[in-house]
Design a protein around this motif. Structure first.
Motif, PDB file in Angstrom:
ATOM      1  N   GLY A 616       0.807  -1.215   0.000  1.00 53.36           N
ATOM      2  CA  GLY A 616       0.000   0.000   0.000  1.00 53.36           C
ATOM      3  C   GLY A 616       0.832   1.253   0.000  1.00 53.36           C
ATOM      4  N   GLY A 617       2.020   1.190  -0.627  1.00 51.60           N
ATOM      5  CA  GLY A 617       2.902   2.344  -0.666  1.00 51.60           C
ATOM      6  C   GLY A 617       3.726   2.551   0.579  1.00 51.60           C
ATOM      7  N   VAL A 618       3.639   1.640   1.540  1.00 51.42           N
ATOM      8  CA  VAL A 618       4.370   1.758   2.802  1.00 51.42           C
ATOM      9  C   VAL A 618       5.372   0.611   2.916  1.00 51.42           C
ATOM     10  CG1 VAL A 618       4.169   1.816   5.311  1.00 51.42           C
ATOM     11  CG2 VAL A 618       2.391   2.868   3.890  1.00 51.42           C
ATOM     12  N   ASP A 619       6.593   0.938   3.346  1.00 51.80           N
ATOM     13  CA  ASP A 619       7.624  -0.077   3.551  1.00 51.80           C
ATOM     14  C   ASP A 619       7.434  -0.708   4.932  1.00 51.80           C
ATOM     15  OD1 ASP A 619       9.827  -1.669   3.659  1.00 51.80           O
ATOM     16  OD2 ASP A 619      11.302  -0.079   3.363  1.00 51.80           O
ATOM     17  N   ILE A 620       7.044  -1.992   4.950  1.00 55.55           N
ATOM     18  CA  ILE A 620       6.788  -2.696   6.209  1.00 55.55           C
ATOM     19  C   ILE A 620       7.802  -3.817   6.426  1.00 55.55           C
ATOM     20  CG2 ILE A 620       4.333  -2.129   6.219  1.00 55.55           C
ATOM     21  CD1 ILE A 620       3.792  -4.967   5.133  1.00 55.55           C
ATOM     22  N   ALA A 621       9.015  -3.640   5.892  1.00 51.47           N
ATOM     23  CA  ALA A 621      10.023  -4.701   5.940  1.00 51.47           C
ATOM     24  C   ALA A 621      10.327  -5.156   7.355  1.00 51.47           C
ATOM     25  CB  ALA A 621      11.305  -4.232   5.251  1.00 51.47           C
ATOM     26  N   ASP A 622      10.328  -4.236   8.318  1.00 48.95           N
ATOM     27  CA  ASP A 622      10.702  -4.584   9.686  1.00 48.95           C
ATOM     28  C   ASP A 622       9.715  -5.538  10.357  1.00 48.95           C
ATOM     29  OD1 ASP A 622      12.960  -3.076   9.530  1.00 48.95           O
ATOM     30  OD2 ASP A 622      12.117  -1.316  10.536  1.00 48.95           O
ATOM     31  N   SER A 623       8.504  -5.661   9.818  1.00 47.52           N
ATOM     32  CA  SER A 623       7.493  -6.535  10.426  1.00 47.52           C
ATOM     33  C   SER A 623       7.276  -7.819   9.646  1.00 47.52           C
ATOM     34  CB  SER A 623       6.156  -5.790  10.545  1.00 47.52           C
ATOM     35  OG  SER A 623       5.648  -5.474   9.251  1.00 47.52           O
ATOM     36  N   GLN A 624       8.098  -8.069   8.616  1.00 44.90           N
ATOM     37  CA  GLN A 624       7.888  -9.220   7.747  1.00 44.90           C
ATOM     38  C   GLN A 624       8.961 -10.285   7.954  1.00 44.90           C
ATOM     39  OE1 GLN A 624       5.009  -9.410   5.638  1.00 44.90           O
ATOM     40  NE2 GLN A 624       4.638  -7.747   7.093  1.00 44.90           N
ATOM     41  N   TYR A 625       8.592 -11.533   7.642  1.00 48.11           N
ATOM     42  CA  TYR A 625       9.500 -12.673   7.742  1.00 48.11           C
ATOM     43  C   TYR A 625       9.511 -13.435   6.416  1.00 48.11           C
ATOM     44  CZ  TYR A 625       9.020 -12.047  12.831  1.00 48.11           C
ATOM     45  OH  TYR A 625       9.009 -11.537  14.101  1.00 48.11           O
ATOM     46  N   PHE A 626      10.654 -13.995   6.086  1.00 45.25           N
ATOM     47  CA  PHE A 626      10.717 -14.935   4.972  1.00 45.25           C
ATOM     48  C   PHE A 626       9.975 -16.213   5.364  1.00 45.25           C
ATOM     49  CE2 PHE A 626      13.630 -12.177   3.036  1.00 45.25           C
ATOM     50  CZ  PHE A 626      14.027 -12.667   1.792  1.00 45.25           C
ATOM     51  N   THR A 627       9.297 -16.802   4.398  1.00 45.10           N
ATOM     52  CA  THR A 627       8.623 -18.069   4.657  1.00 45.10           C
ATOM     53  C   THR A 627       9.586 -19.243   4.443  1.00 45.10           C
ATOM     54  OG1 THR A 627       7.819 -18.175   2.368  1.00 45.10           O
ATOM     55  CG2 THR A 627       6.382 -17.139   3.989  1.00 45.10           C
ATOM     56  N   ASN A 628       9.344 -20.306   5.185  1.00 42.69           N
ATOM     57  CA  ASN A 628      10.119 -21.545   5.063  1.00 42.69           C
ATOM     58  C   ASN A 628      11.625 -21.276   5.156  1.00 42.69           C
ATOM     59  OD1 ASN A 628       7.939 -23.540   4.595  1.00 42.69           O
ATOM     60  ND2 ASN A 628       7.562 -22.287   2.777  1.00 42.69           N
ATOM     61  N   ALA A 629      12.005 -20.464   6.134  1.00 49.33           N
ATOM     62  CA  ALA A 629      13.413 -20.098   6.311  1.00 49.33           C
ATOM     63  C   ALA A 629      13.791 -20.176   7.786  1.00 49.33           C
ATOM     64  CB  ALA A 629      13.660 -18.700   5.755  1.00 49.33           C
ATOM     65  N   PRO A 630      13.889 -21.383   8.355  1.00 56.34           N
ATOM     66  CA  PRO A 630      14.282 -21.494   9.778  1.00 56.34           C
ATOM     67  C   PRO A 630      15.691 -20.976   9.991  1.00 56.34           C
ATOM     68  CG  PRO A 630      14.327 -23.643   8.703  1.00 56.34           C
ATOM     69  CD  PRO A 630      13.699 -22.698   7.720  1.00 56.34           C
ATOM     70  N   GLU A 631      15.906 -20.305  11.120  1.00 60.58           N
ATOM     71  CA  GLU A 631      17.221 -19.734  11.387  1.00 60.58           C
ATOM     72  C   GLU A 631      18.260 -20.823  11.638  1.00 60.58           C
ATOM     73  OE1 GLU A 631      19.339 -16.345  14.226  1.00 60.58           O
ATOM     74  OE2 GLU A 631      17.302 -17.051  14.682  1.00 60.58           O
ATOM     75  N   PHE A 632      17.878 -21.870  12.347  1.00 59.17           N
ATOM     76  CA  PHE A 632      18.800 -22.963  12.645  1.00 59.17           C
ATOM     77  C   PHE A 632      18.157 -24.300  12.250  1.00 59.17           C
ATOM     78  CE2 PHE A 632      19.880 -19.686  15.802  1.00 59.17           C
ATOM     79  CZ  PHE A 632      21.224 -19.513  15.503  1.00 59.17           C
ATOM     80  N   SER A 633      18.954 -25.183  11.707  1.00 58.03           N
ATOM     81  CA  SER A 633      18.492 -26.541  11.405  1.00 58.03           C
ATOM     82  C   SER A 633      19.705 -27.456  11.362  1.00 58.03           C
ATOM     83  CB  SER A 633      17.727 -26.594  10.072  1.00 58.03           C
ATOM     84  OG  SER A 633      18.546 -26.160   8.998  1.00 58.03           O
ATOM     85  N   GLY A 634      19.449 -28.735  11.495  1.00 59.77           N
ATOM     86  CA  GLY A 634      20.558 -29.678  11.460  1.00 59.77           C
ATOM     87  C   GLY A 634      20.091 -31.100  11.668  1.00 59.77           C
ATOM     88  N   ALA A 635      21.004 -32.033  11.442  1.00 57.69           N
ATOM     89  CA  ALA A 635      20.696 -33.455  11.611  1.00 57.69           C
ATOM     90  C   ALA A 635      21.943 -34.191  12.079  1.00 57.69           C
ATOM     91  CB  ALA A 635      20.186 -34.058  10.300  1.00 57.69           C
ATOM     92  N   LEU A 636      21.726 -35.216  12.892  1.00 58.14           N
ATOM     93  CA  LEU A 636      22.795 -36.094  13.364  1.00 58.14           C
ATOM     94  C   LEU A 636      22.356 -37.531  13.126  1.00 58.14           C
ATOM     95  CD1 LEU A 636      25.424 -36.768  14.920  1.00 58.14           C
ATOM     96  CD2 LEU A 636      24.070 -36.647  17.028  1.00 58.14           C
TER      97      LEU A 636
END
Length: 737
Positions: A616-636
């Motif tokens: 809507g003409g407003v930059d709302i980047a600070d309130s948005q998240y990427f989808t399917n992008a966990p900060e940490f992941s791993g497997a053992l």
């Protein structure tokens, strides 16, 4: 949102197999039951054969043996074993794929919207997601390439690529048959046979592979008594090859898949105020839908590959392929007997592709691949909407009957080259580029009707016939240095793009800009990495750091609009949000401490942030998240194996995978958001002889409840979540000959 920085500038491109092959040979050349070295896999990530540990590309590869030991049923089971990979079945579907790599992908399966992760079946690009969550049977290996692959693989590989390589044609006669039984009355049967036709030396080879995969539902439709989230898939693959010596061959391949599974159950995450008589159910897979249980997909394809070596230095390859699929599915967004948000969808697509490759390797300091690629595809269908708000008076717009139909034709032409130069015995330079010229022609006719017979229209939401052109140059450059015989490091820079297009769901009457084309996405990626072997090839450690600049990000969202009676409804919108920065670290490791033990796994850190998100003409980047992008992941993964006194061997495996909080959908609903969770898997494999193998597999042994995606449609009170599979146990018997 505060940006997080990790002061670790190592590694980018790990390429170690998650469950590797082992190597030790006896004096007679036969493999020994004792294993004292790890063995790197041969891959074709750069469209030429190279050892996994030597190629400066972020790729993880799985052999057929590794896939069997991990109990992999379809490519969705790989996401815990590959750093920063997310793969799952799309909302309401069994075989429609949703794939993200390093936070980049696409979850909308509608025609006109392209994926962000490319999927390839034996060098053939599969353009549409329907039916593309491939089940694993008679496979040679699977490669997962992370990061943009625009130079060699072209458009729509902006996040990466997944390559499914079928078992090839051999001259000796061999095959297998297997049966698997398990939880929810699972019954799978797979078989394959191949070899020379007319005897060895005839020059003709063939192979046939079949699979029948069946399972009862995880839940029930309590309104109709039918099962939901079940599985009923049949598949077949036929290959035929004609060989004129070692320098020329022609290979034909046909594949077919029929998915008659029912709809997937979705849990109501909050009571719907428009359906007070249908409160949320306790079971996460149960629904009470009033729609018929229809969720059918058929996919088939054929290809011809011609391979010719006119000299020792040159190898030419031509691949002609045709693919098509058809899907009919009912989507009850509200999951209640009331027709609040009920959708009947029909998808149909077909594609023809041609690719000509030339590989040059004269044994000197330069070698590479060049090619021309042409694609012509049609994707279209019809979506019939039934939206009803029982709290409002009945009238022309309540219920709201909508019909979305049309098609998108894509014609794309590309030329590419990738060349490697040995600057010294240890230092190599790799440079490449791809030029793509693409036209997208979209036809859309979206209308409103007076009844669910869709015969008399009272208004038009969109009616257009438009064409847009996209041109792109995707360059790539990398340097790799062999510090020692076992340690290689590299740096790379590359660009990828995902083509733009038109939103077929557009409502140009209420939102005029929705009929305009959305732009193509582009990512510039910078990586630094190393691939290392230690302890006489008993340990592999691969490290990777990447930094991506991502712009014109395409997002599928629900946009509200006002109907003539003043009430609110919605349509599926598509927009370019803005730009973002994605960086991360990936670690893959394998360690063989003794002949009996193997330890392997991965770790990943991902920092995906919007730098600009216009709404809507407003930059709302600070309130948005990427989808399917966990900060940490791993497997053992820990495996123990031993040779048995009476022949054969026994192995036992336990694996644990974890991922942190994830936002599965672009609307960022807190109820759909998934907190961090872990999955525990285990298996025991007994290879009784060269012919017989028995395995016991268990997945999600703690019965963890975790959401993969969901729907949030506020205008009709809908908030639902789709969950991953529950605890399952299976027993398999396999006979090889």
């Amino acid at each position: 949102m505060k940006r997080k920085y990790l002061s670790l500038a190592i590694g980018c491109v790990l390429v170690s197999p998650a469950a590797p092959a082992f190597s030790q040979e006896t004096a007679g050349g036969e493999p020994s039951a004792r294993t004292t070295q790890l063995d790197a896999i041969t891959v074709t990530a750069r469209k030429r054969e190279e050892t996994l540990q030597d190629v400066p590309v972020a790729v993880t590869a799985f052999t057929a043996q590794a896939l069997d030991k991990m109990g992999v049923e379809d490519i969705g089971d790989l996401d815990t074993q590959v750093p920063n990979l997310t793969v799952y079945a799309a909302r309401g579907s069994t075989s429609t794929i949703t794939a993200y790599i390093r936070g980049i992908g696409q979850a909308d399966p509608l025609w006109g919207v392209d994926p962000g992760v490319g999927l390839y079946l034996d060098d053939v690009y599969i353009a549409r997601p329907q039916g593309a969550l491939l089940d694993v049977f008679d496979v040679e290996r699977i490669e997962v390439l992370r990061g943009p692959q625009g130079t060699l693989y072209g458009k729509n590989t902006i996040g990466g690529a997944i390559k499914y390589v079928s078992r090839g044609l051999r001259e000796e006669t061999e095959g297998f048959a297997s049966v698997t039984v398990g939880s929810f009355n699972r019954l799978d049967a797979k078989a394959a046979i191949g070899g020379a036709i007319g005897g060895e030396g005839s020059g003709l080879r063939g192979r046939v592979a079949v699979a029948s995969l069946n399972r009862d539902g995880y839940g029930d439709n309590t309104h109709t008594g039918q099962e939901v989230s079940d599985k009923e898939i049949n598949a077949a693959r036929v290959q035929l090859g004609a060989y004129a010596g070692d320098d020329f061959d022609v290979q034909f391949a046909l594949d077919w898949m029929d998915d008659q599974s029912g709809v997937r159950g979705a849990k109501m995450l909050a009571a719907n105020p428009l359906a007070p008589a249908s409160p949320p159910l306790d079971d996460r897979y149960d629904i009470r839908s009033g729609m018929k249980n229809i969720n059918d997909t058929t996919m088939k394809g054929g290809s011809i590959a011609v391979n010719w070596r006119p000299s020792e230095d040159w190898a030419l390859k031509y691949v002609l392929a045709k693919r098509e699929s058809d899907t009919e599915t009912n989507i009850d967004f509200d999951t209640t007997p009331l027709p609040l948000v009920d959708v009947r969808a029909f998808y149909s697509d077909q594609q023809v592709s041609n690719e000509l490759q030339a590989n040059l390797d004269a044994g000197g300091r330069a070698r590479g691949v060049m090619g021309v690629y042409w694609f012509d595809g049609d994707a279209g269908g019809q979506v019939l909407n039934y939206f009803w708000n029982p709290a409002l008076a009945t009238g022309l717009t309540n219920p709201l009957f909508g019909d979305t139909q049309g098609y998108v034709n894509t014609q794309s032409l590309a030329v590419y080259a990738d060349w490697t130069f040995d600057l010294s015995d240890r230092l190599k330079l790799d440079v490449g580029a791809r030029y793509t010229d693409e036209d997208k022609h979209a036809v859309a006719l979206n209308r409103f009707y007076t009844s669910n017979q869709y015969e008399t229209s009272w208004g038009t939401a969109a009616n257009f016939d438009k064409t847009v052109n996209f041109k792109n140059v995707s360059p790539k450059a990398s340097l790799d240095y062999q510090f020692t015989a076992d340690v290689m490091g590299y740096v790379s820079a590359s660009r990828g793009f995902k083509s733009g297009g038109y939103n077929i769901r557009a409502n140009t009457t209420s939102v005029p800009r929705s009929g305009e084309p959305f732009d193509d996405e582009q990512v510039d990626s910078y990586e630094i990495g190393s691939k290392m072997a230690f302890l006489d090839q008993r340990a592999f450690l691969n490290l990777a750091y990447f930094y991506n600049q991502y712009k014109d990000i395409q997002l599928s969202v629900f946009t509200s609009y006002t109907l003539p009676n003043g009430s609110q409804s919605f349509f599926g919108d598509f927009t370019n949000a803005g730009k973002g920065t994605v960086q991360g670290v990936e670690v893959e490791y394998q360690f063989l401490p003794s002949e009996h033990w193997l330890i392997s796994g991965n770790l990943a850190w991902l920092d995906a942030q919007y730098d600009e998100f216009m709404s809507g003409g407003v930059d709302i980047a600070d309130s948005q998240y990427f989808t399917n992008a966990p900060e940490f992941s791993g497997a053992l993964n820990v495996e123990w194996r031993t040779a048995l006194a009476n022949g054969g061997d026994l192995s036992a495996r336990v694996g644990y995978a974890y991922q942190s909080e994830v936002w599965p959908t672009t609307d960022l609903s807190p109820l759909i958001r998934q907190d961090g969770y872990g999955l525990l898997n285990a298996g025991v494999t007994w290879k009784a002889s060269d012919a017989w193998t028995f395995s016991l597999q268990g997945s999600n042994l703690t019965d963890e409840e975790y959401r993969t995606t969901g729907y949030n449609i506020a205008a009709y009170g809908v908030i639902t979540g789709f969950y991953g599979p529950p605890r399952e146990v299976s027993l398999s018997a396999r006979y090889d000959f």
